[in-house]
Design a protein around this motif. Sequence first.
Motif, PDB file in Angstrom:
ATOM      1  N   MET B  63      21.354   6.994  -5.902  1.00 31.61           N
ATOM      2  CA  MET B  63      22.123   6.673  -7.104  1.00 31.61           C
ATOM      3  C   MET B  63      21.734   5.296  -7.627  1.00 31.61           C
ATOM      4  O   MET B  63      21.828   4.307  -6.920  1.00 31.61           O
ATOM      5  CB  MET B  63      23.611   6.721  -6.734  1.00 31.61           C
ATOM      6  CG  MET B  63      24.542   6.704  -7.894  1.00 31.61           C
ATOM      7  SD  MET B  63      26.166   7.338  -7.350  1.00 31.61           S
ATOM      8  CE  MET B  63      26.648   6.056  -6.177  1.00 31.61           C
ATOM      9  N   GLU B  67      28.780   4.387  -9.878  1.00 27.96           N
ATOM     10  CA  GLU B  67      29.192   5.761  -9.613  1.00 27.96           C
ATOM     11  C   GLU B  67      29.951   6.408 -10.761  1.00 27.96           C
ATOM     12  O   GLU B  67      29.827   7.615 -10.982  1.00 27.96           O
ATOM     13  CB  GLU B  67      30.036   5.829  -8.345  1.00 27.96           C
ATOM     14  CG  GLU B  67      30.531   7.241  -8.132  1.00 27.96           C
ATOM     15  CD  GLU B  67      31.187   7.472  -6.793  1.00 27.96           C
ATOM     16  OE1 GLU B  67      30.944   6.696  -5.855  1.00 27.96           O
ATOM     17  OE2 GLU B  67      31.938   8.461  -6.695  1.00 27.96           O
ATOM     18  N   ASP B  68      30.719   5.622 -11.520  1.00 28.69           N
ATOM     19  CA  ASP B  68      31.522   6.298 -12.540  1.00 28.69           C
ATOM     20  C   ASP B  68      30.684   6.794 -13.720  1.00 28.69           C
ATOM     21  O   ASP B  68      31.203   7.451 -14.614  1.00 28.69           O
ATOM     22  CB  ASP B  68      32.721   5.456 -12.984  1.00 28.69           C
ATOM     23  CG  ASP B  68      32.317   4.195 -13.690  1.00 28.69           C
ATOM     24  OD1 ASP B  68      31.098   3.959 -13.813  1.00 28.69           O
ATOM     25  OD2 ASP B  68      33.206   3.442 -14.125  1.00 28.69           O
ATOM     26  N   GLU B  69      29.378   6.514 -13.695  1.00 26.36           N
ATOM     27  CA  GLU B  69      28.498   7.110 -14.713  1.00 26.36           C
ATOM     28  C   GLU B  69      27.925   8.455 -14.270  1.00 26.36           C
ATOM     29  O   GLU B  69      27.296   9.161 -15.056  1.00 26.36           O
ATOM     30  CB  GLU B  69      27.351   6.144 -15.043  1.00 26.36           C
ATOM     31  CG  GLU B  69      27.846   4.887 -15.745  1.00 26.36           C
ATOM     32  CD  GLU B  69      26.727   3.899 -16.024  1.00 26.36           C
ATOM     33  OE1 GLU B  69      25.577   4.328 -16.199  1.00 26.36           O
ATOM     34  OE2 GLU B  69      27.027   2.684 -16.050  1.00 26.36           O
ATOM     35  N   ILE B  70      28.129   8.799 -13.000  1.00 26.67           N
ATOM     36  CA  ILE B  70      27.601  10.071 -12.483  1.00 26.67           C
ATOM     37  C   ILE B  70      28.585  11.191 -12.792  1.00 26.67           C
ATOM     38  O   ILE B  70      29.772  11.072 -12.532  1.00 26.67           O
ATOM     39  CB  ILE B  70      27.390   9.983 -10.954  1.00 26.67           C
ATOM     40  CG1 ILE B  70      26.385   8.887 -10.604  1.00 26.67           C
ATOM     41  CG2 ILE B  70      26.930  11.334 -10.389  1.00 26.67           C
ATOM     42  CD1 ILE B  70      25.002   9.103 -11.161  1.00 26.67           C
ATOM     43  N   VAL B  71      28.082  12.292 -13.368  1.00 24.87           N
ATOM     44  CA  VAL B  71      28.965  13.418 -13.678  1.00 24.87           C
ATOM     45  C   VAL B  71      28.726  14.639 -12.789  1.00 24.87           C
ATOM     46  O   VAL B  71      29.499  15.585 -12.808  1.00 24.87           O
ATOM     47  CB  VAL B  71      28.857  13.867 -15.154  1.00 24.87           C
ATOM     48  CG1 VAL B  71      29.234  12.731 -16.095  1.00 24.87           C
ATOM     49  CG2 VAL B  71      27.473  14.409 -15.476  1.00 24.87           C
ATOM     50  N   ARG B  72      27.655  14.606 -12.011  1.00 27.64           N
ATOM     51  CA  ARG B  72      27.314  15.816 -11.262  1.00 27.64           C
ATOM     52  C   ARG B  72      26.304  15.469 -10.179  1.00 27.64           C
ATOM     53  O   ARG B  72      25.530  14.532 -10.337  1.00 27.64           O
ATOM     54  CB  ARG B  72      26.670  16.816 -12.219  1.00 27.64           C
ATOM     55  CG  ARG B  72      26.202  18.093 -11.577  1.00 27.64           C
ATOM     56  CD  ARG B  72      25.232  18.834 -12.462  1.00 27.64           C
ATOM     57  NE  ARG B  72      25.829  19.301 -13.696  1.00 27.64           N
ATOM     58  CZ  ARG B  72      25.172  19.996 -14.629  1.00 27.64           C
ATOM     59  NH1 ARG B  72      23.895  20.276 -14.465  1.00 27.64           N
ATOM     60  NH2 ARG B  72      25.770  20.380 -15.735  1.00 27.64           N
ATOM     61  N   ILE B  73      26.303  16.238  -9.101  1.00 25.50           N
ATOM     62  CA  ILE B  73      25.168  16.204  -8.179  1.00 25.50           C
ATOM     63  C   ILE B  73      24.551  17.595  -8.111  1.00 25.50           C
ATOM     64  O   ILE B  73      25.200  18.590  -8.413  1.00 25.50           O
ATOM     65  CB  ILE B  73      25.563  15.775  -6.741  1.00 25.50           C
ATOM     66  CG1 ILE B  73      26.553  16.786  -6.134  1.00 25.50           C
ATOM     67  CG2 ILE B  73      26.102  14.352  -6.705  1.00 25.50           C
ATOM     68  CD1 ILE B  73      26.506  16.847  -4.623  1.00 25.50           C
ATOM     69  N   HIS B  74      23.295  17.623  -7.724  1.00 25.09           N
ATOM     70  CA  HIS B  74      22.695  18.860  -7.259  1.00 25.09           C
ATOM     71  C   HIS B  74      22.063  18.552  -5.915  1.00 25.09           C
ATOM     72  O   HIS B  74      21.938  17.387  -5.526  1.00 25.09           O
ATOM     73  CB  HIS B  74      21.639  19.393  -8.240  1.00 25.09           C
ATOM     74  CG  HIS B  74      22.252  20.088  -9.410  1.00 25.09           C
ATOM     75  ND1 HIS B  74      22.876  21.297  -9.291  1.00 25.09           N
ATOM     76  CD2 HIS B  74      22.360  19.736 -10.708  1.00 25.09           C
ATOM     77  CE1 HIS B  74      23.335  21.665 -10.473  1.00 25.09           C
ATOM     78  NE2 HIS B  74      23.036  20.743 -11.362  1.00 25.09           N
ATOM     79  N   ILE B  85      20.279  14.869  -2.045  1.00 27.60           N
ATOM     80  CA  ILE B  85      21.311  14.930  -3.091  1.00 27.60           C
ATOM     81  C   ILE B  85      20.872  14.106  -4.287  1.00 27.60           C
ATOM     82  O   ILE B  85      20.540  12.931  -4.158  1.00 27.60           O
ATOM     83  CB  ILE B  85      22.655  14.443  -2.536  1.00 27.60           C
ATOM     84  CG1 ILE B  85      23.142  15.478  -1.525  1.00 27.60           C
ATOM     85  CG2 ILE B  85      23.667  14.255  -3.666  1.00 27.60           C
ATOM     86  CD1 ILE B  85      24.501  15.236  -0.987  1.00 27.60           C
ATOM     87  N   GLN B  90      25.470  11.873 -17.566  1.00 24.77           N
ATOM     88  CA  GLN B  90      25.592  12.806 -18.694  1.00 24.77           C
ATOM     89  C   GLN B  90      24.275  12.866 -19.470  1.00 24.77           C
ATOM     90  O   GLN B  90      23.850  13.930 -19.917  1.00 24.77           O
ATOM     91  CB  GLN B  90      26.749  12.381 -19.606  1.00 24.77           C
ATOM     92  CG  GLN B  90      27.043  13.367 -20.718  1.00 24.77           C
ATOM     93  CD  GLN B  90      27.378  14.764 -20.189  1.00 24.77           C
ATOM     94  OE1 GLN B  90      28.275  14.921 -19.375  1.00 24.77           O
ATOM     95  NE2 GLN B  90      26.646  15.776 -20.637  1.00 24.77           N
TER      96      GLN B  90
END
Lengths: 411, 411
Positions: B63, B67-74, B85, B90
């Motif tokens: 990352m 963290e609050d800019e992350i909307v998803r993991i794959h 991970i 967005q």
Amino acid sequence: MQISDRQLDLVNRQIERLRKSDNFYGRRLKEAGVTGVSSAEEFCRLPFSEKADLRAAYPLGLMAVPEDEIVRIHSSSGTTGTPVIIPYTQKDVDDWATQFARCLEMAGVTRQDRVQITVGYGLWTAGVGFQAGVERLGAMAVPMGPGNTEKQLKFMCDMETTVLCATSSYALLLAEEVEKRGMQDQIHLRRGVIGSERWGQKMRSRIEGLLGIELYDIYGLTEVYGPGTGISCRCGCGIHTWDDFNYLEIVDPKTGEPVPDGEWGEVVYTTLVKEGAPLIRFRTHDISRIIPGPCPCGDPHPRIDQIQGRSDDMMKIKGVNVFPRQIEEVLQRFPQLSSEYQIRISHLDGRDTMRIYVETDGTQNFLELGDEVAHEVKSRIGFTPIVKVVEMGLLPRSEKKTRRVYDERYE
Amino acid sequence: MQISDRQLDLVNRQIERLRKSDNFYGRRLKEAGVTGVSSAEEFCRLPFSEKADLRAAYPLGLMAVPEDEIVRIHSSSGTTGTPVIIPYTQKDVDDWATQFARCLEMAGVTRQDRVQITVGYGLWTAGVGFQAGVERLGAMAVPMGPGNTEKQLKFMCDMETTVLCATSSYALLLAEEVEKRGMQDQIHLRRGVIGSERWGQKMRSRIEGLLGIELYDIYGLTEVYGPGTGISCRCGCGIHTWDDFNYLEIVDPKTGEPVPDGEWGEVVYTTLVKEGAPLIRFRTHDISRIIPGPCPCGDPHPRIDQIQGRSDDMMKIKGVNVFPRQIEEVLQRFPQLSSEYQIRISHLDGRDTMRIYVETDGTQNFLELGDEVAHEVKSRIGFTPIVKVVEMGLLPRSEKKTRRVYDERYE
């Protein structure tokens, strides 16, 4: 709760759009000569739409816009017949995400949360609905999909997820696994957003206790976006619904007439801004009631009560609508009773009688216990039943679904 | 293909972002004292990143934003070790959809198409990648998810889907079912967008023939968005890649040195605008080459060749990089040969020798057939092997993965 002028205006625009399309409801409006509604009274005379209409429209008869505006379909599982296919425009997808994000916000989810999604993706509306809501809110979606408990637990610990999205039964399974493995100290869950199934207070308390989290009930149906059109708040007294997207009425399931706020009946949805497959007066068969007055949480959106069951389950006794679930909830409060019960309704000497058979472990006098149960049931449903307490094991068991209600008035 | 000034500029901005974060590569840059690169030559001296680095960063060491800019993991499946991970912002999700929509457009998909998605959703990047691409393009996504062939065929017919998205093996399975059931007249498929597996021309032709569709190869990897960073065009001569999102180099898998355009080597990805988990010089281990010159289709995006295998498979013989797949492809052209073969490489009298053992049904003179095969292989790999034709059934069979290459130079 009467439809507002603003909602009526949106309904009129929708009627206009529907009349232009070859959608099943557009044809119905044209046949009925309806070009718009000018009052709440007129609205209540618009024809209902039913699940059967949606099935008959298979595959794409619900589509109310030119096809190239559709970006996606979803579908009900089709286990009980022809699947229902719901087409979505990009605006529908966006509007759904907006509603879902609002639900998550009401459940206290923030951009700092990591949200473990354990429901299914694909044709079903759950997975992608949760994911779009989480992303719209700006939290972190951990899109596990269903099953694979081993991996769910690994990610729950390693990713330190703080919100669990699940069906109630899967939440219970995960909670019991966490307990069994003594993993309570390794998890970071704080909230659960639970959808898609009817569940009781006993189950809720067990999940909350085992995982140490707060639970929220999310509500919705495939036919109208999917989950996310309403959710319970921190006060736990009803489900707030987004009245700028959908208008919810409660009607008498038998007569179809609107019932006053506070009275139980069938939830009827009217979409207000949906494009791909608008629905007017869609009968959900879900039983609830409008909860009158403001919510202690301060949120002004109208509330319906927790879904009590399906209208097919409803019993009308002494003029009162009663649902098995209401009885079940009262019985669950007595630890000395088993989970088994039987309800028998008969009509004797010109009046309805409800008898409830329950089983006990024998720690209390049968007559005394029966009186206590009758008293509690009365405070829930409004009249006093006859409660018969029997010894443990006397009520019939079934490996499949146990029949609990016998209505002998019509036999 | 040398990195352009515009791409270098984007790399420099990315280096700046990475140095600000505590991401593994940011630390590596700081340790190496790299603050930017001013030329293509300097770029080629930036350290590689490897799958092992990504594993070591588990769970969230990749990352590169708060963290609050992350909307998803794959996540990669993790079947061969710790999962990797990948966090997405967005913007990453949007950029991926843009690239994917461009792929679908190149495959001739339009807003009028109905696109049946038969790959998995959830942590895997396939399902949601396809769906976002379809929706961004404005076509209609029919999000089936994997498996349930009965339902796939029902929707294929009833929904009249025109585009099939699948792995090559599932596409083959569906194609064979369609044939078996004589359903060719009931389907409306025109195109297939196929990803995630190595596949040969025999398989491609069979799917195309049975379904009567055109197939396109989509390329990508979980570590860099997912599928959708490149696709083959209607000319079928290579995979166009989106050089405004990623810079692709080909390097010698052994030395790590860039190879000239046209030469085979390992694909190395550098993301140009990725935020959640940027990667600089990420070694994919996929083997391909830059195809020099303009594509007959007229699209100006640079092309790599169809992936030939993994660098772990590569054999260096007589100074030439050879992959088992190249041999396999040549052998597939001979109907009189079985699917079995064995390659043995030895070093005798100061030079490398490659022997290929093949099995035949005996319809042709063994020596003559051997010469023909040797000739065809030479035209593919550049030197003449020794081909030994044996009788059907003489080569070893295995129920698991058959070992086909024996390099006796190092034994």
